[in-house]
Design a protein around this motif. Structure first.
Motif, PDB file in Angstrom:
ATOM      1  N   LEU A 134       0.822  -1.205   0.000  1.00  0.00           N
ATOM      2  CA  LEU A 134       0.000   0.000   0.000  1.00  0.00           C
ATOM      3  C   LEU A 134       0.861   1.262   0.000  1.00  0.00           C
ATOM      4  CD1 LEU A 134      -2.841   1.278   0.238  1.00  0.00           C
ATOM      5  CD2 LEU A 134      -2.607   1.076   2.729  1.00  0.00           C
ATOM      6  N   LEU A 135       1.976   1.245   0.711  1.00  0.00           N
ATOM      7  CA  LEU A 135       2.795   2.453   0.837  1.00  0.00           C
ATOM      8  C   LEU A 135       3.399   2.857  -0.505  1.00  0.00           C
ATOM      9  CD1 LEU A 135       4.056   4.659   2.510  1.00  0.00           C
ATOM     10  CD2 LEU A 135       5.853   3.062   3.205  1.00  0.00           C
ATOM     11  N   ASN A 136       4.024   1.915  -1.195  1.00  0.00           N
ATOM     12  CA  ASN A 136       4.609   2.237  -2.500  1.00  0.00           C
ATOM     13  C   ASN A 136       3.542   2.592  -3.525  1.00  0.00           C
ATOM     14  OD1 ASN A 136       7.283   2.013  -1.773  1.00  0.00           O
ATOM     15  ND2 ASN A 136       7.523  -0.090  -2.486  1.00  0.00           N
ATOM     16  N   ALA A 137       2.386   1.938  -3.433  1.00  0.00           N
ATOM     17  CA  ALA A 137       1.292   2.259  -4.353  1.00  0.00           C
ATOM     18  C   ALA A 137       0.798   3.684  -4.124  1.00  0.00           C
ATOM     19  CB  ALA A 137       0.149   1.262  -4.178  1.00  0.00           C
ATOM     20  N   ALA A 167       3.246   6.114  -5.578  1.00  0.00           N
ATOM     21  CA  ALA A 167       3.136   6.153  -7.030  1.00  0.00           C
ATOM     22  C   ALA A 167       1.935   6.980  -7.461  1.00  0.00           C
ATOM     23  CB  ALA A 167       3.033   4.734  -7.584  1.00  0.00           C
ATOM     24  N   ASN A 168       0.824   6.865  -6.737  1.00  0.00           N
ATOM     25  CA  ASN A 168      -0.375   7.622  -7.095  1.00  0.00           C
ATOM     26  C   ASN A 168      -0.182   9.125  -6.930  1.00  0.00           C
ATOM     27  OD1 ASN A 168      -1.881   5.365  -7.789  1.00  0.00           O
ATOM     28  ND2 ASN A 168      -2.678   5.080  -5.709  1.00  0.00           N
ATOM     29  N   PHE A 169       0.690   9.506  -6.017  1.00  0.00           N
ATOM     30  CA  PHE A 169       0.972  10.925  -5.801  1.00  0.00           C
ATOM     31  C   PHE A 169       2.175  11.406  -6.609  1.00  0.00           C
ATOM     32  CE2 PHE A 169      -1.480  10.091  -1.916  1.00  0.00           C
ATOM     33  CZ  PHE A 169      -2.357  11.162  -1.944  1.00  0.00           C
ATOM     34  N   GLY A 170       2.654  10.569  -7.520  1.00  0.00           N
ATOM     35  CA  GLY A 170       3.778  10.948  -8.361  1.00  0.00           C
ATOM     36  C   GLY A 170       5.106  11.012  -7.641  1.00  0.00           C
ATOM     37  N   LEU A 171       5.240  10.237  -6.564  1.00  0.00           N
ATOM     38  CA  LEU A 171       6.470  10.250  -5.758  1.00  0.00           C
ATOM     39  C   LEU A 171       7.220   8.927  -5.904  1.00  0.00           C
ATOM     40  CD1 LEU A 171       4.996  11.896  -2.517  1.00  0.00           C
ATOM     41  CD2 LEU A 171       6.290  13.023  -4.346  1.00  0.00           C
ATOM     42  N   GLU A 172       7.360   8.481  -7.139  1.00  0.00           N
ATOM     43  CA  GLU A 172       8.032   7.205  -7.379  1.00  0.00           C
ATOM     44  C   GLU A 172       9.471   7.188  -6.872  1.00  0.00           C
ATOM     45  OE1 GLU A 172       6.350   8.855  -9.594  1.00  0.00           O
ATOM     46  OE2 GLU A 172       4.734   7.580 -10.370  1.00  0.00           O
TER      47      GLU A 172
END
Length: 293
Positions: A130-133, A136-141
């Motif tokens: 959930l954390l990495n997802a 990614a959704n906030f554009g913080l890859e």
């Protein structure tokens, strides 16, 4: 069993002392005795004197485990005690619906720690967590990590889980302490123009100093007793970055079959915890008395 007999109080203590002696005192004595031996748990014991203690003193991983647990304790003081204090302050101010907030915040404390560890292991999973997802959704890859597999983030990740669980526990302690603050003092401060932040910082917190002291002592001693989260989430890895004394000595005894060395580490850990508790109590006793919660 007549009340006027001098021996009567001691007869009432016999069952409790028998259980204490069998469940606590006897294992402590045997652990201390095993620490002077080389033994795999089922073979012949070989007396080795203080060799296990010398080995522990020269064991880099064992020394590092104390550094890790001290970092963990420092993090949990912030994430558990400080956050719990702030949450208690917020809940104590809110009149309507505060019960539901208290129940929601306290709920993680009631969950088995193994369940919590497995749940958060999925949250931290680098592939579908959930954390990495969310990052990614906030554009913080760029902030995505293998949270439990990176030595730079693994210890902090476990500390955050501990904070998520026990912040509610300390919130309950502080909320109960805040409820004992005399309302006359609060009302007098409000009449003088104090806001909620000033009430919290200058009135409420100083008046529950004893509760804060107890919470700090619980957090410090509890940090040294930590085991389940580390064992399930990282098992001391990666590369020993989350190895703490309890996980290391359990591995020595049950994985490598070195009961003597594991017992020596247990004795050292017990001595450190007792010493810290005595120092903490002594320092607190020398301070001016706070208003009790």
């Amino acid at each position: 069993m007549k009340p006027n007999r001098r021996v009567t109080p001691y007869l009432f203590l016999v069952p409790t002392m028998a259980v204490f002696g069998f469940a606590v005192l006897f294992p402590v004595i045997m652990t201390f005795a095993y620490s002077f031996t080389e033994w795999n748990g089922y073979g012949t014991m070989v007396f080795v004197g203080i060799d296990n203690y010398i080995k522990a003193a020269n064991d880099t991983l064992f020394r590092d485990s104390f550094v890790h647990v001290l970092i963990y304790i420092a993090a949990t003081i912030l994430l558990e005690v400080v956050v719990g204090l702030v949450l208690a302050g917020l809940v104590s101010v809110r009149r309507r619906g505060s019960l539901w907030f208290r129940v929601a915040i306290f709920t993680p404390v009631m969950l088995p720690m193994v369940v919590v560890a497995v749940l958060w292991a999925f949250v931290y999973n680098n592939d579908f967590g959930l954390l990495n997802a969310a990052l990614a959704n906030f554009g913080l890859e760029d902030l995505q990590r293998v949270w439990l597999g990176d030595p730079a983030t693994a210890l902090l990740a476990v500390s955050v889980v501990s904070g998520w669980v026990y912040a509610g526990f300390y919130m309950t302690i502080f909320y109960a302490a805040f409820s004992q603050v005399p309302t006359e003092v609060i009302e007098a401060a409000r009449l003088d123009g104090a806001g909620e932040w000033q009430l919290f910082r200058r009135i409420k917190v100083p008046m529950i100093g004893n509760a804060i002291t107890v919470a700090l002592l619980l957090c410090i001693t509890g940090g040294f007793q930590g085991f389940d989260l580390f064992y399930v989430m990282t098992n001391g890895g990666p590369y020993g970055a989350t190895e703490i004394p309890t996980t290391y000595l359990v591995k020595s005894v049950f994985t490598f079959g070195n009961v003597g060395y594991g017992s020596a580490m247990a004795v050292v850990l017990t001595a450190v915890v007792v010493a810290l508790g005595l120092v903490f109590t002594r320092v607190n006793r020398e301070k001016p008395e706070n208003v009790s919660a």
